[in-house]
Design a protein around this motif. Sequence first.
Motif, PDB file in Angstrom:
ATOM      1  N   GLN A   1      34.695  52.729  35.100  1.00 49.87           N
ATOM      2  CA  GLN A   1      34.295  52.587  36.506  1.00 49.87           C
ATOM      3  C   GLN A   1      35.007  51.370  37.095  1.00 49.87           C
ATOM      4  OE1 GLN A   1      30.071  52.270  37.182  1.00 49.87           O
ATOM      5  NE2 GLN A   1      30.256  52.702  39.372  1.00 49.87           N
ATOM      6  N   ALA A   2      35.747  51.617  38.163  1.00 48.95           N
ATOM      7  CA  ALA A   2      36.575  50.551  38.759  1.00 48.95           C
ATOM      8  C   ALA A   2      35.749  49.655  39.661  1.00 48.95           C
ATOM      9  CB  ALA A   2      37.717  51.177  39.549  1.00 48.95           C
ATOM     10  N   PHE A   3      35.834  48.334  39.376  1.00 49.64           N
ATOM     11  CA  PHE A   3      35.176  47.347  40.225  1.00 49.64           C
ATOM     12  C   PHE A   3      36.171  46.358  40.825  1.00 49.64           C
ATOM     13  CE2 PHE A   3      31.714  48.841  37.558  1.00 49.64           C
ATOM     14  CZ  PHE A   3      30.695  49.005  38.487  1.00 49.64           C
TER      15      PHE A   3
ATOM     16  N   LYS B   1      33.906  56.568  39.132  1.00 48.14           N
ATOM     17  CA  LYS B   1      34.115  56.658  37.687  1.00 48.14           C
ATOM     18  C   LYS B   1      35.284  57.594  37.395  1.00 48.14           C
ATOM     19  CE  LYS B   1      29.374  55.719  36.177  1.00 48.14           C
ATOM     20  NZ  LYS B   1      28.210  56.235  35.424  1.00 48.14           N
TER      21      LYS B   1
ATOM     22  N   CYS C   1      26.370  51.879  44.330  1.00 50.06           N
ATOM     23  CA  CYS C   1      27.675  51.365  43.890  1.00 50.06           C
ATOM     24  C   CYS C   1      28.678  52.491  43.670  1.00 50.06           C
ATOM     25  CB  CYS C   1      27.524  50.572  42.595  1.00 50.06           C
ATOM     26  SG  CYS C   1      26.338  49.216  42.704  1.00 50.06           S
TER      27      CYS C   1
ATOM     28  N   HIS D   1      34.925  47.096  31.284  1.00 48.27           N
ATOM     29  CA  HIS D   1      35.788  46.930  32.465  1.00 48.27           C
ATOM     30  C   HIS D   1      37.270  46.865  32.120  1.00 48.27           C
ATOM     31  CE1 HIS D   1      32.112  46.393  34.666  1.00 48.27           C
ATOM     32  NE2 HIS D   1      31.768  45.308  33.966  1.00 48.27           N
TER      33      HIS D   1
ATOM     34  N   ILE E   1      39.742  47.280  44.425  1.00 44.50           N
ATOM     35  CA  ILE E   1      39.316  48.329  45.353  1.00 44.50           C
ATOM     36  C   ILE E   1      39.876  47.975  46.728  1.00 44.50           C
ATOM     37  CG2 ILE E   1      37.360  49.526  46.400  1.00 44.50           C
ATOM     38  CD1 ILE E   1      37.564  49.963  43.408  1.00 44.50           C
TER      39      ILE E   1
ATOM     40  N   HIS F   1      27.477  40.303  45.634  1.00 45.01           N
ATOM     41  CA  HIS F   1      28.637  40.869  46.338  1.00 45.01           C
ATOM     42  C   HIS F   1      29.144  39.939  47.434  1.00 45.01           C
ATOM     43  CE1 HIS F   1      31.307  44.168  47.266  1.00 45.01           C
ATOM     44  NE2 HIS F   1      30.676  44.962  46.394  1.00 45.01           N
TER      45      HIS F   1
ATOM     46  N   CYS G   1      31.363  53.725  46.250  1.00 44.99           N
ATOM     47  CA  CYS G   1      32.657  53.045  46.440  1.00 44.99           C
ATOM     48  C   CYS G   1      33.392  52.843  45.120  1.00 44.99           C
ATOM     49  CB  CYS G   1      32.438  51.686  47.114  1.00 44.99           C
ATOM     50  SG  CYS G   1      31.631  51.792  48.731  1.00 44.99           S
ATOM     51  N   HIS G   2      32.622  52.583  44.055  1.00 48.15           N
ATOM     52  CA  HIS G   2      33.214  52.309  42.740  1.00 48.15           C
ATOM     53  C   HIS G   2      33.130  53.577  41.891  1.00 48.15           C
ATOM     54  CE1 HIS G   2      33.462  48.031  43.676  1.00 48.15           C
ATOM     55  NE2 HIS G   2      32.258  48.145  44.204  1.00 48.15           N
TER      56      HIS G   2
END
Length: 527
Positions: free
Chosen positions: A218-220, A209, A203, A162, A223, A187, A206-207
């Motif tokens: 991969q952005a978590f 890569k 996932c 991350h 957002i 969540h 929305c999230h």
Amino acid sequence: MALNYWKIIVVISLLIGGYETAAQLSPGPLSVYHEHLEGLSNCTECHDIGKKVSNAKCLACHTEVKTRIDANKGYHASKEVKGKECASCHNDHHGKNFGIVRFDTAAFDHTLTGYTLKGKHSKNSCADCHQSKFIQDEKIKKKQYSWLGLKTECLSCHEDYHRNTLSVSCTDCHDQEAFKPAPLFNHDKTKFPLKGAHQKQDCIECHKKSIKNGKEFQAFADIKHQNCTACHTDVHQNKFGPTCTDCHTENSFKILKTGSRFNHDLTDFPLKGKHQQTDCKKCHTVDIKTPLKHQHCYDCHTDYHQGDLGAQRNCTECHNENGFKESSYTIENHQISSFPLEGAHLATPCFACHQKEERWRFREIGRNCKDCHQDVHQASIKEMYYPEQNCRSCHGTETWHSVQFNHEQTGYVLEGAHLKQTCAKCHFEVKMPASFVFKPVKSACKSCHEEPHGGQFDFYGEQSCTHCHSGDSFKSNHFNHDLTKFPLEGKHKEAACSACHKPIQQNGIQFIEYKIKDYRCEACHSS
């Protein structure tokens, strides 16, 4: 003095005897890890003279172990090891290649170290984790080999996928079975709890890569989610604002909230009247997003009038959004139509003319009286007086009882009391039900009036009445007795008619005798 004495003896013996003497004093060569301590001059680095190996001296050298024991941490502070002599496990002088640290790795209870192996860790070999590259303490890292120096934090061994965008506590989301999926992640504890259709999305939807610094990422975190439009395309182009949940639910964009706060007035078709009470699905039969024609009523509504009022006529000329049953078509509107209302027509309800059948009609319902009204005269009036059965020849629009016929057209001029009579008096038969058929009428008085004189004046012909009577009354107001065979003189002028003209009976009929045959005085006067 005794201790120093023995030290001197040992040193002298070694000097004199050389290697053979040293070999007799040492139990054997030290392991490669302690080979820097070879030689009689280094014995006391580990041994106390006359005693066994001292734990204190071991820990004086192996400070990394001492530090953990002092902190009551790690394997050496466990109940299985604590209090034991170091040499009971780690003795030396068994040869250069002897393993000082030796144990059955398969049977080793890692829990004693303070770090219980779980999941995937329990399946790894010791060498998978105990590598120098994972040791962060530089002092320990320099050692040729050590089981120490590893930390329990995930990122001390595993790469931070991350990239420092999330917490370093991996176990908040992941368990030790695998990095994927993250079964401990909830969540609902984030700033964006998942609801409705969001719960069914993968996932990756929305999230996304991407490649970051040459590696997959991969952005978590970070957002954008404050507004729906951060992820979803606004098909309304911000006409209704950015908060889709004012109207839609998270279950589907096609489902509107009950009691939706959606303001239809912001569209090109503000809702009024009954449109406000209509279910969205009544109009939006496909889906909410599909554009609807709405410029004209007939875009949605069937033309009830079936084209009677013209093709694609605008309903709002007569109706409003409160309902089709009510009409805004006024008397004023009717007055500029092809049939202006007059007289009694003004007080006639619309349905009397326009709903003679089940359906209302406004075209081809008639413009002439006979188109709507029954001709009660049944063609009994001559065409010359009643052209094309036009009621207006005699009647006005106020009432049927109002007649304005010019009787002079018939050749019989109405005078006197005749002017005050209704048509029915002379022309209709008296019977039930009432008849309005005109019967033929002659101009002779006795064709209508009863002749009360017993035929005494028939010699005058059909108009015999007019010799004595006028049209105003049956009273003889212009009879001249001087023109008779018995002119009145003297007292006769003062005498009433009835004094001389008496009732008589003849042929079963009683009448007053006016034609006196005997004029002699004695015929009337007694002697």
